[in-house]
Design an enzyme around this catalytic site. Structure first.
Site, PDB file in Angstrom:
ATOM      1  N   ASP A   1      28.632  -6.450  29.931  1.00  0.00           N
ATOM      2  CA  ASP A   1      27.463  -5.824  30.522  1.00  0.00           C
ATOM      3  C   ASP A   1      26.772  -4.999  29.434  1.00  0.00           C
ATOM      4  O   ASP A   1      27.406  -4.163  28.787  1.00  0.00           O
ATOM      5  CB  ASP A   1      27.934  -4.893  31.650  1.00  0.00           C
ATOM      6  CG  ASP A   1      26.945  -4.789  32.777  1.00  0.00           C
ATOM      7  OD1 ASP A   1      25.749  -4.713  32.504  1.00  0.00           O
ATOM      8  OD2 ASP A   1      27.395  -4.766  33.947  1.00  0.00           O
TER       9      ASP A   1
ATOM     10  N   ASP B   1      21.627  -5.382  31.913  1.00  0.00           N
ATOM     11  CA  ASP B   1      21.298  -4.470  33.009  1.00  0.00           C
ATOM     12  C   ASP B   1      19.785  -4.212  33.074  1.00  0.00           C
ATOM     13  O   ASP B   1      19.165  -3.957  32.027  1.00  0.00           O
ATOM     14  CB  ASP B   1      22.043  -3.149  32.730  1.00  0.00           C
ATOM     15  CG  ASP B   1      22.041  -2.206  33.896  1.00  0.00           C
ATOM     16  OD1 ASP B   1      22.566  -2.565  34.954  1.00  0.00           O
ATOM     17  OD2 ASP B   1      21.511  -1.075  33.750  1.00  0.00           O
TER      18      ASP B   1
ATOM     19  N   HIS C   1      28.397  -5.056  42.605  1.00  0.00           N
ATOM     20  CA  HIS C   1      28.838  -3.650  42.624  1.00  0.00           C
ATOM     21  C   HIS C   1      27.758  -2.687  43.100  1.00  0.00           C
ATOM     22  O   HIS C   1      28.000  -1.491  43.175  1.00  0.00           O
ATOM     23  CB  HIS C   1      29.306  -3.254  41.220  1.00  0.00           C
ATOM     24  CG  HIS C   1      28.189  -3.272  40.232  1.00  0.00           C
ATOM     25  ND1 HIS C   1      27.711  -4.429  39.662  1.00  0.00           N
ATOM     26  CD2 HIS C   1      27.419  -2.278  39.731  1.00  0.00           C
ATOM     27  CE1 HIS C   1      26.712  -4.148  38.865  1.00  0.00           C
ATOM     28  NE2 HIS C   1      26.497  -2.845  38.877  1.00  0.00           N
TER      29      HIS C   1
HETATM   30  C1  GLC Z   1      21.876  -1.683  37.485  1.00  0.00           C
HETATM   31  C2  GLC Z   1      23.353  -1.594  37.720  1.00  0.00           C
HETATM   32  C3  GLC Z   1      23.638  -0.374  38.536  1.00  0.00           C
HETATM   33  C4  GLC Z   1      23.178   0.819  37.757  1.00  0.00           C
HETATM   34  C5  GLC Z   1      21.717   0.690  37.346  1.00  0.00           C
HETATM   35  C6  GLC Z   1      21.370   1.665  36.291  1.00  0.00           C
HETATM   36  O1  GLC Z   1      21.160  -1.860  38.652  1.00  0.00           O
HETATM   37  O2  GLC Z   1      23.815  -2.755  38.330  1.00  0.00           O
HETATM   38  O3  GLC Z   1      24.986  -0.265  38.879  1.00  0.00           O
HETATM   39  O4  GLC Z   1      23.354   1.981  38.531  1.00  0.00           O
HETATM   40  O5  GLC Z   1      21.425  -0.563  36.799  1.00  0.00           O
HETATM   41  O6  GLC Z   1      21.990   1.327  35.086  1.00  0.00           O
END
Ligand code: GLC
Ligand code: CA
Length: 537
Positions: free
Chosen positions: A95, A193, A319
């Protein structure tokens, strides 16, 4: 491996398997379960962020991109994971959080200390009041004032997650270095992300009608930035695959991101299908899911991406989402039928399936008694806002139970021993009490095993080109039923999934049935959540 051949499995590292009793899942814990994952049949693992982080947003707030969070293990553990996975035909996908860093990151600290070079790594603005009216996705304003600098910085997420300035070439070089560092460690993919938020407009404007997302979603230079990232890092790697998390995106943009000719990404996640139970994009307002909308979205996106040579990453849990069985399916007598119908529906579609840990045994939402059990920052912000808006604790908790991201983050339910076999210690997030009835060990003993179903569907998908490369055609004419065909070189399959907890009249053609989650088939009627796959010979 080509993107078409990938069957991915997302591991929320913190909650998968703890080997040293500190209550936190770790890398050795993943190594321990590789044989399990191999048995399931997946060939890629996406790990949520494993880097050093103050964990305000569970690792999506990175403090040091080059080091493994000691809670998860060491770099040696990581290298071993890559090797051990590889020897089982499994690749690792990391990630990459490149839209923002933690405010604990050295760059940000130096920015705060007054170094202009590092202020230019972020989005700092001088302004009398908030530069725009943009809202943070986790509630409140997206701007934070820093007194000693007399400047505001942008944070589209938590106040501890400062947005990076991709207009700055020096910053981009730093990001390429990070990506290349991990690429050289032997990983075979990245999940980027919120990568469609990295390009902010040159002029910062407000729109009093909105939270501001239209200004930076699929922003002005986003395709250029992603292409540069590709060309400077993973682009030339053989057998490498990338998936971009696209927030509030559009079909046209996703085609561009994932059409391989553009040298951007291999595939995209979008979230439109996970808003069928939202009211006007609002997550913290409850509404029954609109399955007609879901089926319509499957049609538009699957066929639309196909026309544009784009590629979808298909999933229904991750998640950031509640568990789909609790959300859309059935928690009780028809848990098996619902779990298998939803799995069949999305795993056999055109695109790469991403299975989320625990769905292969039909895990449900957390069901905690009070807000104190929840850990997630977004959940706590939402709870506060709900109470401030006049809701009672009971009313607020009904919404939190349904929508909190912690539902998707509960410890994996391996067996019926204490803490569901996840840890010998105290889990960082409480185990859900359902684990005594729902766990891998019990599921395996059941003649209606959800895990066995996942194995079969995965193997069907892996061994038939029609499901890997085939053309998709979705028939959305029967309410509640996702029906589609997949066809390649004259081989053709029909997939029929009843997504509702009721019988539905439908004429089933007399082709051979190769998969069925009930013992029988009635030619004119689907049972609740019945899923069937037929082959046309
Ligand atoms: C993405 C991730 C999430 C996180 C957000 C900020 O949506 O999946 O878990 O809180 O980005 O990084
Ligand atoms: Ca641990």
């Amino acid at each position: 491996m080509k993107r078409e051949e990938i069957i991915a499995y997302e591991i929320y590292v913190k909650s998968f398997n703890d080997t040293n009793g500190d209550g936190i899942g770790d890398i050795p814990g993943i190594i321990e379960k590789l044989d399990y994952l191999k048995e399931l049949g997946i060939n890629y693992i996406w790990l949520t962020p494993i880097y050093i982080s103050p964990q305000k947003d569970n690792g999506y707030d990175v403090e040091d991109y080059y080091k493994i969070n000691p809670d998860y293990g060491t770099m040696e553990d990581f290298d071993k994971l890559v090797d051990e996975a590889k020897s089982r035909g499994i690749n690792i996908m990391l990630d990459m959080v490149l839209n923002h860093t933690s405010t604990e990151h050295e760059w940000f600290k130096r920015a705060l200390a007054g170094e202009e070079k590092y202020q230019d790594y972020y989005i700092f603005k001088e302004s009398e009041k908030e530069p725009t009216n943009w809202k943070s996705k986790f509630g409140g304003s997206a701007w934070e004032y820093v007194e000693n600098l007399n400047k505001w910085y942008l944070h589209l997420f938590d106040v501890t997650q400062a947005d990076l300035n991709w207009e700055n070439p020096e910053l981009k070089e730093e990001l390429y270095k990070i990506v290349n560092f991990w690429k050289e460690k032997g990983v075979k993919g990245f999940r980027f992300d919120v990568i469609n938020l990295i390009s902010k407009p040159q002029e910062f404007n407000s729109n009093p009608e909105t939270d501001g997302r239209e200004f930076y979603t699929d922003g002005p230079r986003v395709h250029e930035f992603i292409r540069e990232l590709n060309l400077n890092t993973f682009g030339s790697e053989e057998g490498f695959s990338t998936v971009g998390e696209m927030s509030s995106t559009s079909l046209d943009n996703c085609i561009k991101y994932s059409n391989l000719e553009n040298d951007e990404l291999s595939m995209t996640f979008n979230f439109h299908h996970l808003k069928i139970d939202y009211v006007n994009n609002q997550k913290w307002v409850l509404k029954d899911p609109d399955f007609e909308e879901l089926i319509g979205l499957y049609k538009n996106w699957s066929e639309g991406m196909q026309v544009g040579n784009g590629w979808m990453a298909n999933f229904i849990s991750n998640h950031d989402q509640p568990r789909h069985l609790s959300r859309w399916g059935n928690e009780d007598e028809l848990r098996y039928e619902a779990a298998t119908s939803f799995a069949t529906a999305y795993i056999l579609l055109r695109g790469t399936p991403f299975i989320y840990y625990g769905e292969e045994i039909g895990m449900l939402n957390a069901g905690y008694e009070s807000i104190n059990y929840f850990v997630d920052i977004e959940t706590h912000n939402a709870y506060k806002e709900l109470i401030e808006s006049g809701k009672t604790n009971e009313e607020a908790m009904v919404i939190i139970h349904a929508r909190s991201r912690d539902n998707g983050r509960i410890p994996m339910q391996w067996d019926s021993t204490d803490s569901s076999g996840f840890t010998n210690g105290k889990p960082w997030l409480p185990t859900s009490q359902q684990y005594k009835n729902i766990n891998l060990e019990l599921d395996r003993q059941n003649n209606k095993s959800i895990f066995e179903w996942y194995k079969n569907i995965i193997s069907l998908r892996k061994n038939n080109d029609a499901f890997i490369y085939g053309e998709v055609k979705v028939d959305n004419t029967t309410e509640g039923v996702l029906k589609y065909t997949r066809e390649y070189n004259g081989n053709k399959y029909i997939v029929i999934c009843n997504l509702l907890n009721k019988e539905i009249e439908l004429t089933i053609d007399e082709y051979e049935i190769i998969i069925n989650n009930y013992d029988e088939v009635n030619n004119n009627l689907l049972k609740p959540y019945q899923a069937i796959v037929q082959i046309i010979k």
